[in-house]
Design an enzyme around this catalytic site. Structure first.
Site, PDB file in Angstrom:
ATOM      1  N   TRP A  21       0.871  -1.231  -0.155  1.00  0.00           N
ATOM      2  CA  TRP A  21      -0.145  -0.057  -0.083  1.00  0.00           C
ATOM      3  C   TRP A  21       0.838   1.293   0.004  1.00  0.00           C
ATOM      4  CZ3 TRP A  21      -3.659   1.775   4.828  1.00  0.00           C
ATOM      5  CH2 TRP A  21      -4.208   2.923   4.301  1.00  0.00           C
ATOM      6  N   ASP A  51       1.267  -8.181  -1.426  1.00  0.00           N
ATOM      7  CA  ASP A  51      -0.127  -7.801  -1.455  1.00  0.00           C
ATOM      8  C   ASP A  51      -0.341  -6.438  -2.056  1.00  0.00           C
ATOM      9  OD1 ASP A  51      -3.038  -8.168  -0.452  1.00  0.00           O
ATOM     10  OD2 ASP A  51      -2.363  -6.328   0.683  1.00  0.00           O
ATOM     11  N   TYR A  56      -4.151   1.494  -4.926  1.00  0.00           N
ATOM     12  CA  TYR A  56      -2.978   2.049  -4.256  1.00  0.00           C
ATOM     13  C   TYR A  56      -2.048   2.935  -5.463  1.00  0.00           C
ATOM     14  CZ  TYR A  56      -3.853  -1.562  -0.338  1.00  0.00           C
ATOM     15  OH  TYR A  56      -4.359  -2.235   0.448  1.00  0.00           O
ATOM     16  N   SER A 152     -10.872  -9.182   1.711  1.00  0.00           N
ATOM     17  CA  SER A 152     -10.255  -8.585   2.663  1.00  0.00           C
ATOM     18  C   SER A 152     -11.509  -7.793   3.404  1.00  0.00           C
ATOM     19  CB  SER A 152      -9.551  -7.298   2.163  1.00  0.00           C
ATOM     20  OG  SER A 152      -8.997  -6.616   3.171  1.00  0.00           O
TER      21      SER A 152
HETATM   22  N1  NAP Z   1      -8.563  -2.723   3.448  1.00  0.00           N
HETATM   23  C1  NAP Z   1      -7.370  -3.513   3.216  1.00  0.00           C
HETATM   24  O1  NAP Z   1      -7.216  -4.580   2.392  1.00  0.00           O
HETATM   25  C2  NAP Z   1      -5.891  -3.078   3.578  1.00  0.00           C
HETATM   26  C3  NAP Z   1      -6.138  -1.858   4.795  1.00  0.00           C
HETATM   27  C4  NAP Z   1      -4.530  -1.764   5.213  1.00  0.00           C
HETATM   28  C5  NAP Z   1      -3.677  -2.378   4.808  1.00  0.00           C
HETATM   29  N2  NAP Z   1      -3.707  -3.426   3.773  1.00  0.00           N
HETATM   30  C6  NAP Z   1      -2.541  -4.014   3.334  1.00  0.00           C
HETATM   31  O2  NAP Z   1      -1.864  -4.505   4.618  1.00  0.00           O
HETATM   32  C7  NAP Z   1      -0.506  -3.890   4.487  1.00  0.00           C
HETATM   33  C8  NAP Z   1       0.151  -3.691   5.789  1.00  0.00           C
HETATM   34  O3  NAP Z   1      -0.605  -2.856   6.559  1.00  0.00           O
HETATM   35  P1  NAP Z   1      -0.076  -1.119   6.497  1.00  0.00           P
HETATM   36  O4  NAP Z   1       0.896  -0.858   5.626  1.00  0.00           O
HETATM   37  O5  NAP Z   1      -1.433  -0.445   6.581  1.00  0.00           O
HETATM   38  O6  NAP Z   1       0.374  -1.169   8.157  1.00  0.00           O
HETATM   39  P2  NAP Z   1       1.611  -1.804   8.958  1.00  0.00           P
HETATM   40  O7  NAP Z   1       2.465  -2.776   8.202  1.00  0.00           O
HETATM   41  O8  NAP Z   1       1.049  -1.964  10.267  1.00  0.00           O
HETATM   42  O9  NAP Z   1       2.702  -0.266   8.950  1.00  0.00           O
HETATM   43  C9  NAP Z   1       3.600  -0.004   7.841  1.00  0.00           C
HETATM   44  C10 NAP Z   1       4.127   1.180   8.124  1.00  0.00           C
HETATM   45  O10 NAP Z   1       5.041   1.041   9.310  1.00  0.00           O
HETATM   46  C11 NAP Z   1       6.054   1.749   9.056  1.00  0.00           C
HETATM   47  N3  NAP Z   1       7.375   0.699   8.975  1.00  0.00           N
HETATM   48  C12 NAP Z   1       7.399  -0.771   8.645  1.00  0.00           C
HETATM   49  N4  NAP Z   1       8.296  -1.377   9.241  1.00  0.00           N
HETATM   50  C13 NAP Z   1       9.088  -0.581   9.637  1.00  0.00           C
HETATM   51  C14 NAP Z   1      10.336  -0.650  10.463  1.00  0.00           C
HETATM   52  N5  NAP Z   1      10.818  -2.219  10.467  1.00  0.00           N
HETATM   53  N6  NAP Z   1      10.834   0.261  11.264  1.00  0.00           N
HETATM   54  C15 NAP Z   1      10.038   1.420  11.267  1.00  0.00           C
HETATM   55  N7  NAP Z   1       9.085   1.443  10.664  1.00  0.00           N
HETATM   56  C16 NAP Z   1       8.517   0.848   9.780  1.00  0.00           C
HETATM   57  C17 NAP Z   1       6.316   2.393   7.513  1.00  0.00           C
HETATM   58  O11 NAP Z   1       5.870   3.576   7.475  1.00  0.00           O
HETATM   59  P3  NAP Z   1       6.704   4.858   7.948  1.00  0.00           P
HETATM   60  O12 NAP Z   1       8.146   4.667   7.564  1.00  0.00           O
HETATM   61  O13 NAP Z   1       6.054   5.901   7.120  1.00  0.00           O
HETATM   62  O14 NAP Z   1       6.480   5.144   9.543  1.00  0.00           O
HETATM   63  C18 NAP Z   1       5.417   1.466   7.013  1.00  0.00           C
HETATM   64  O15 NAP Z   1       4.521   2.062   5.960  1.00  0.00           O
HETATM   65  C19 NAP Z   1      -0.630  -2.898   3.524  1.00  0.00           C
HETATM   66  O16 NAP Z   1       0.654  -2.532   2.712  1.00  0.00           O
HETATM   67  C20 NAP Z   1      -1.517  -3.445   2.404  1.00  0.00           C
HETATM   68  O17 NAP Z   1      -0.992  -4.265   1.518  1.00  0.00           O
HETATM   69  C21 NAP Z   1      -4.720  -3.574   3.384  1.00  0.00           C
END
Ligand code: NAP
Length: 327
Positions: A21, A51, A56, A152
């Site tokens: 995303w 994913d 996106y 999802s």
């Molecule tokens: N409705 C749906 O279907 C839906 C909704 C949400 C998500 N998703 C899917 O789920 C995936 C994951 O969820 P998400 O991206 O919302 O949230 P997440 O994985 O909980 O958080 C991701 C964010 O955390 C930070 N990060 C990641 N690894 C890190 C590390 N090792 N150290 C420090 N910061 C780190 C980055 O942002 P910063 O560097 O900016 O802090 C990153 O963009 C999405 O990419 C998407 O594919 C689907």
């Protein structure tokens, strides 16, 4: 990297996979160069499952993945999503014409002949009482446009209804230290039916990385700014629906539990992998160093029973009243 079966598809995917995303948009400025470096790092680390979604960055994330696939020889399985192009979420919007057009767009963006896994992108709850939508998905499989499909979801009820449809291979749901309810009723049922579970928002939008603080700010085009109160989409997708200050306080308690050499992100991801019903966590990552950090979670030792109990207690005391009844 360790691998787990993805539903009944026959595929085995990395238990720490990649959420694409942030490399598309809605997370502040991201340079495609960094995104490609992050994607390549993921594949280097053994990630074979990505994913994404058509929306996106309006196809940007899918096109970056197509670019990655062109430059790598490894088998990379891509899960995309459809449905969020609708101006208003209605069951009627998930008709044959729209679904076919969305799939065709994703096929073009991903530069492939068939989508590996198509997920309905958090459709309205009523859709799960509409077998005709799932019949259209079955037809898309028969036509060779998609190999498998899944959903999802936002809520447990939707997940439970979705897996009543025999060809639903996967359910993507928010699951992390701050969102524990899926493990209660849904996981045992999904396991019984051999449905794959993709744990999304595994780091609570970055909260569980331990890198955010009370002074952290987010750009105007980052959902951690513009969707803080659910202004654009379900508030549960931003910080897992947890109040930012309460979340930060809970994170400080988790930090005290870290075994030597384990980062907060790894600890949070390891917690997810303790649940064998989960196929994989799909942490988002915009930069290669984040991906490296996250992928190392796959090879960490399991969390101790004491640490699992402490996270449960922390959830029950601080987080549960805010989220448990909502999703
Ligand atoms: N409705 C749906 O279907 C839906 C909704 C949400 C998500 N998703 C899917 O789920 C995936 C994951 O969820 P998400 O991206 O919302 O949230 P997440 O994985 O909980 O958080 C991701 C964010 O955390 C930070 N990060 C990641 N690894 C890190 C590390 N090792 N150290 C420090 N910061 C780190 C980055 O942002 P910063 O560097 O900016 O802090 C990153 O963009 C999405 O990419 C998407 O594919 C689907």
């Amino acid at each position: 990297m360790n691998y787990r079966p993805l539903g009944r598809t026959g595929w085995k995917v990395a238990d720490i996979s990649f959420g694409a995303w942030a490399i598309g948009g809605s997370w502040g400025h991201v340079a495609d160069e960094d995104s490609l470096a992050a994607l390549n790092k993921a594949v280097d680390a053994g990630v074979n499952f990505l994913d994404t979604a058509d929306v996106y960055g309006n196809g940007r994330s899918e096109r970056l993945i197509a670019q990655l696939k062109k430059s790598r020889r490894e088998e990379i399985i891509v899960a995309t999503k459809a449905g969020r192009r609708l101006p208003r979420q209605t069951v009627a919007g998930y008709n044959r014409q729209n679904l076919t057009a969305w799939v065709d767009d994703s096929l073009r963006n991903l530069a492939c002949d068939a989508l590996d896994l198509l997920q309905l992108h958090c459709p309205p709850s009523d859709l799960y009482s509409s077998p005709e939508v799932f019949a259209i998905l079955d037809d898309l499989v028969k036509d060779g446009k998609i190999r498998y499909y899944g959903v999802s979801v936002e809520k447990i009820d939707e997940a439970l209804k979705a897996i009543e449809y025999p060809n639903v291979q996967t359910v993507q749901i928010i699951f992390n230290c701050f969102r524990q309810r899926p493990a209660e009723l849904f996981f045992p049922k999904a396991k019984q039916k051999q449905v794959g579970i993709l744990a999304r928002v595994p780091l609570a939008s970055g909260l569980l990385t331990g890198r955010l603080g009370p002074q952290s700010t987010f750009p105007a085009d980052d959902h951690r700014n513009f969707n803080r109160h659910g202004e654009s989409f379900d508030v549960g997708e931003t910080f897992s629906g947890v109040d930012y200050k309460v979340g930060l306080e809970a994170v400080e308690e988790i930090r005290r539990l870290l075994p030597a050499g384990v980062s907060m992100s790894q600890f949070a991801l390891c917690w997810i992998l303790m649940f064998d019903a989960v196929t994989c966590a799909i942490p988002g990552g915009k930069r290669p160093e984040q991906v490296v950090d996250n992928c190392r979670a796959s090879d960490q030792a399991p969390l101790s029973a004491t640490n699992m109990d402490t996270i449960r207690r922390l959830y029950d005391e601080r987080i549960r009243p805010m989220v448990h009844h909502r999703w």
